[in-house]
Design a protein around this motif. Structure first.
Motif: not given
Length: 248
Positions: A36-37, A86-89, A165-167, A195-199
């Motif tokens: 996770s990023i 890739m999975v987008f917002q 995954f982008d958020e 690889i997951i960009v997440t908040h």
């Protein structure tokens, strides 16, 4: 499994004009790992992901997949993107197609699967994400959370080795977030490299093997979830996590 990481990001730089968004990023991701990023908006998280998927072209450095540079012309981009999905917002579904068609067509066009095989695989994955009752629906008949689960099935149906995954929950209403996170948690437990960009900090802490904290275009700190959330070393990491740690 070879000892070599599945993805290697080496001294990656990305500039838009005079503005350097990524500076000397080095990151290895091993097969089966969930990374996770996290970081503030504008810290370079999504740009890093878009470089790994070659939606943006790096200004400097290199990205290796199975030890080979993806910046050379040896591998066709469509083949690479099938392996690194890739999975987008914003879901990016085809509005003129049904849910089933959205998950069938990429297999037929990129992987050249016949309709019967593509349909069987699509139905299997739509069932996994709980969207099999909606196969005849069009995207505009679905909620955001349902659309995102279809988008996840569509990415997974290509049998990727890595999913980015982008958020994926940032455009969703709060009550829909859990359904998508639950789908992603189930995926993480299948051994897929993610690889997951997440908040979503509680999610990152729960599912990740490793957490990367980005700040101002660099990796400021990386470690296990326990290290990053339990004992962060850098002042920037502590400051960023301060408001989350009370809630986790």
């Amino acid at each position: 499994m070879a000892n070599e990481p599945l993805i290697q990001v080496k001294n990656l730089k990305k500039a838009f004009g005079n503005h350097e968004v990524l500076t000397n990023i080095n990151l290895d991701v091993n097969a089966g790992e969930v990374v996770s990023i996290i970081g503030r908006s504008g810290s370079g998280k999504s740009t890093l992901l878009r470089n790994i998927n070659l939606l943006e072209t790096p200004t400097g450095g290199d990205i290796l997949f199975h030890g080979k540079s993806i910046l050379s012309d040896e591998e066709k981009l469509s083949t690479y993107r099938a392996k690194v999905g890739m999975v987008f917002q914003s879901f990016n579904l085809f509005n003129n197609m049904t849910v089933l068609q959205n998950v069938m067509v990429p297999q037929q066009t990129v992987l050249k699967r016949d309709a019967a095989t593509a349909k069987a695989h699509a139905l299997d994955l739509l069932k996994q994400v709980g969207m099999d009752p909606f196969i005849a629906a069009k995207p505009d008949q679905l909620s955001g959370g349902q659309e995102q689960r279809v988008a996840i099935a569509r990415a997974e149906v290509m049998d990727p080795e890595v999913l980015l995954f982008d958020e994926p929950t940032s455009a969703l209403d709060p009550e829909m977030v859990d359904d998508v996170l639950n789908t992603m948690t189930a995926l993480a437990h299948t051994g897929l490299t993610m690889i997951i960009v997440t908040h979503e900090m509680a999610f990152a802490r729960e599912v990740s093997d490793r957490v990367v904290f980005m700040n101002n275009g660099v990796i400021a700190e990386a470690g296990t979830p326990d290290q990053i959330f339990g004992d962060p070393q850098q002042p920037e990491t502590k400051e960023f996590l301060k408001r989350y740690l009370n809630r986790i």
